[in-house]
Design a protein around this motif. Sequence first.
Motif, short mmCIF file in Angstrom:
data_model
loop_
_atom_site.label_atom_id
_atom_site.label_comp_id
_atom_site.label_asym_id
_atom_site.label_seq_id
_atom_site.Cartn_x
_atom_site.Cartn_y
_atom_site.Cartn_z
N HIS A 75 0.83 -1.23 0.00
CA HIS A 75 0.00 0.00 0.00
C HIS A 75 0.85 1.26 0.00
N GLY A 76 1.87 1.24 -0.90
CA GLY A 76 2.69 2.44 -1.07
C GLY A 76 3.78 2.62 -0.03
N GLN A 77 3.80 1.75 1.00
CA GLN A 77 4.86 1.84 2.01
C GLN A 77 5.95 0.81 1.69
N THR A 78 7.21 1.22 1.92
CA THR A 78 8.36 0.34 1.65
C THR A 78 8.86 -0.26 2.96
N LEU A 79 9.07 -1.58 2.96
CA LEU A 79 9.58 -2.26 4.16
C LEU A 79 10.93 -2.90 3.83
N THR A 80 11.88 -2.82 4.74
CA THR A 80 13.15 -3.52 4.57
C THR A 80 13.30 -4.51 5.73
N LYS A 81 14.55 -4.75 6.19
CA LYS A 81 14.71 -5.75 7.25
C LYS A 81 14.36 -5.13 8.61
N PRO A 82 13.61 -5.80 9.46
CA PRO A 82 13.23 -5.25 10.76
C PRO A 82 14.43 -5.23 11.71
N GLU A 83 14.48 -4.21 12.56
CA GLU A 83 15.62 -4.11 13.50
C GLU A 83 15.42 -4.97 14.74
N ASP A 84 14.16 -5.21 15.07
CA ASP A 84 13.89 -6.00 16.29
C ASP A 84 12.51 -6.63 16.18
N ARG A 85 12.14 -7.40 17.21
CA ARG A 85 10.86 -8.13 17.18
C ARG A 85 9.68 -7.19 17.05
N THR A 130 -4.60 -14.61 13.73
CA THR A 130 -4.87 -13.97 15.04
C THR A 130 -3.57 -13.41 15.62
N PRO A 131 -3.69 -12.43 16.50
CA PRO A 131 -2.50 -11.90 17.17
C PRO A 131 -1.72 -12.98 17.91
N GLU A 132 -2.41 -13.97 18.43
CA GLU A 132 -1.74 -15.07 19.14
C GLU A 132 -0.89 -15.88 18.17
N GLU A 133 -1.44 -16.14 16.97
CA GLU A 133 -0.67 -16.91 15.98
C GLU A 133 0.53 -16.09 15.50
N LEU A 134 0.33 -14.79 15.35
CA LEU A 134 1.45 -13.92 14.96
C LEU A 134 2.57 -13.99 15.99
N GLU A 135 2.20 -13.94 17.26
CA GLU A 135 3.24 -14.01 18.30
C GLU A 135 3.97 -15.36 18.24
N ARG A 136 3.24 -16.43 17.97
CA ARG A 136 3.89 -17.74 17.88
C ARG A 136 4.86 -17.78 16.70
N TYR A 137 4.48 -17.09 15.59
CA TYR A 137 5.39 -17.06 14.44
C TYR A 137 6.63 -16.22 14.78
N LEU A 138 6.41 -15.10 15.44
CA LEU A 138 7.55 -14.26 15.83
C LEU A 138 8.51 -15.04 16.75
N ASP A 139 7.98 -15.92 17.57
CA ASP A 139 8.82 -16.73 18.47
C ASP A 139 9.84 -17.58 17.69
N LEU A 140 9.53 -17.86 16.41
CA LEU A 140 10.44 -18.70 15.59
C LEU A 140 11.64 -17.92 15.09
N ASN A 141 11.59 -16.60 15.25
CA ASN A 141 12.71 -15.73 14.85
C ASN A 141 13.04 -15.78 13.37
N GLU A 142 12.07 -16.18 12.56
CA GLU A 142 12.34 -16.17 11.11
C GLU A 142 12.43 -14.73 10.61
N TRP A 143 12.00 -13.78 11.42
CA TRP A 143 12.00 -12.37 10.98
C TRP A 143 13.42 -11.81 10.89
N GLU A 144 14.34 -12.45 11.61
CA GLU A 144 15.70 -11.88 11.66
C GLU A 144 16.38 -11.90 10.29
N GLY A 145 16.82 -10.73 9.85
CA GLY A 145 17.56 -10.63 8.58
C GLY A 145 16.70 -10.75 7.35
#
Length: 193
Positions: A75-85, A130-145
Motif C-alpha cells: 500500500h505504497g509503504q516500503t519495508l526492509t529488514k526489521p531491526e527488532d521483534r 490472530t495476534p496469538e498466531e502472529l506471536e507464535r510465528y515471531l517466536d520462531l525468529n524467522e524475521w531476523e535478517g
Amino acid sequence: MRDLILASTSSARRALMDGLGLPYRTQSPGVDEQVSSLHSAKEAVRELAERKARAVHARNPEAWVLGADQLVEVHGQTLTKPEDRSAARAQLTRLLGQTHDIHTGVCLMGPGGQLFEGLETARLTFHAVTPEELERYLDLNEWEGCCGSYRVEGAGQALLARLEGDRSNVQGLPMVMVVRLLRQAGFTFFERR
Ligand SMILES: Nc1nc2c(ncn2[C@H]2C[C@H](O)[C@@H](COP(=O)(O)OP(=O)(O)OP(=O)(O)O)O2)c(=O)[nH]1
C-alpha cells in the motif's frame, strides 16, 4: 574459468547460488544503503543492486560480480529488514490479510564494466491470522535478517495464501532472471571440473 563473486552477506542468497552449482565466492558489498526518498521501491532496489556490484567490482576489476537488493512494498509503504521483534510485528501486522509486492534488483558487472541488470517482482497475499498466531510465528525468529519479516521457504509459508512470480525471488534472488543474466553474459553451465 570465470571468477564470479556474489556481492552479498546474505545466507539466503548464498543458499540459492549454491543450488545453481556455478563456482563462486562472496564478498560483502560494504556500501551505504541510503537512497533518495524520492526513489520508488523499484528504483531503489535497482540502484542499490548496481551500487553493491560496483563496490565489489572496484576491488576485483577482473571478476564478474553479482549484486542484489530487495524491498517489500505494501500500500505504497516500503519495508526492509526489521531491526527488532517489535519492528517485525509491525511489518507483519501490515502484511497479514493483505497483498504485497517484493521487488528485487539484480546487477551483474563484468571485467570490462559490462552491465547486465534486471528487476523482478513477486506478488504475495497473506492470510489474516490472530495476534496469538502472529506471536507464535515471531517466536520462531524467522524475521531476523528478512525483508518483510518472514521466510517463504520456512514456517512463514503457512502465512501464504497466494504467490505470483518466482518463489526464489522472495528468498532474495530471482533465479530465473539470474540465470538469464548469466547466460546473456556468456556463462556456461554443467562444466566438468
Ligand atoms: N531466507 C529468506 N530470506 C529472505 C526472505 N525474504 C527476504 N529475505 C532476506 C534476503 C536478504 O538477505 C534480505 C533482503 O535484504 P537486502 O536486499 O538488504 O540484503 P541483505 O542486506 O540481507 O544482504 P546483502 O545486501 O546482499 O549483503 O532479506 C525469505 O523469504 N527467506
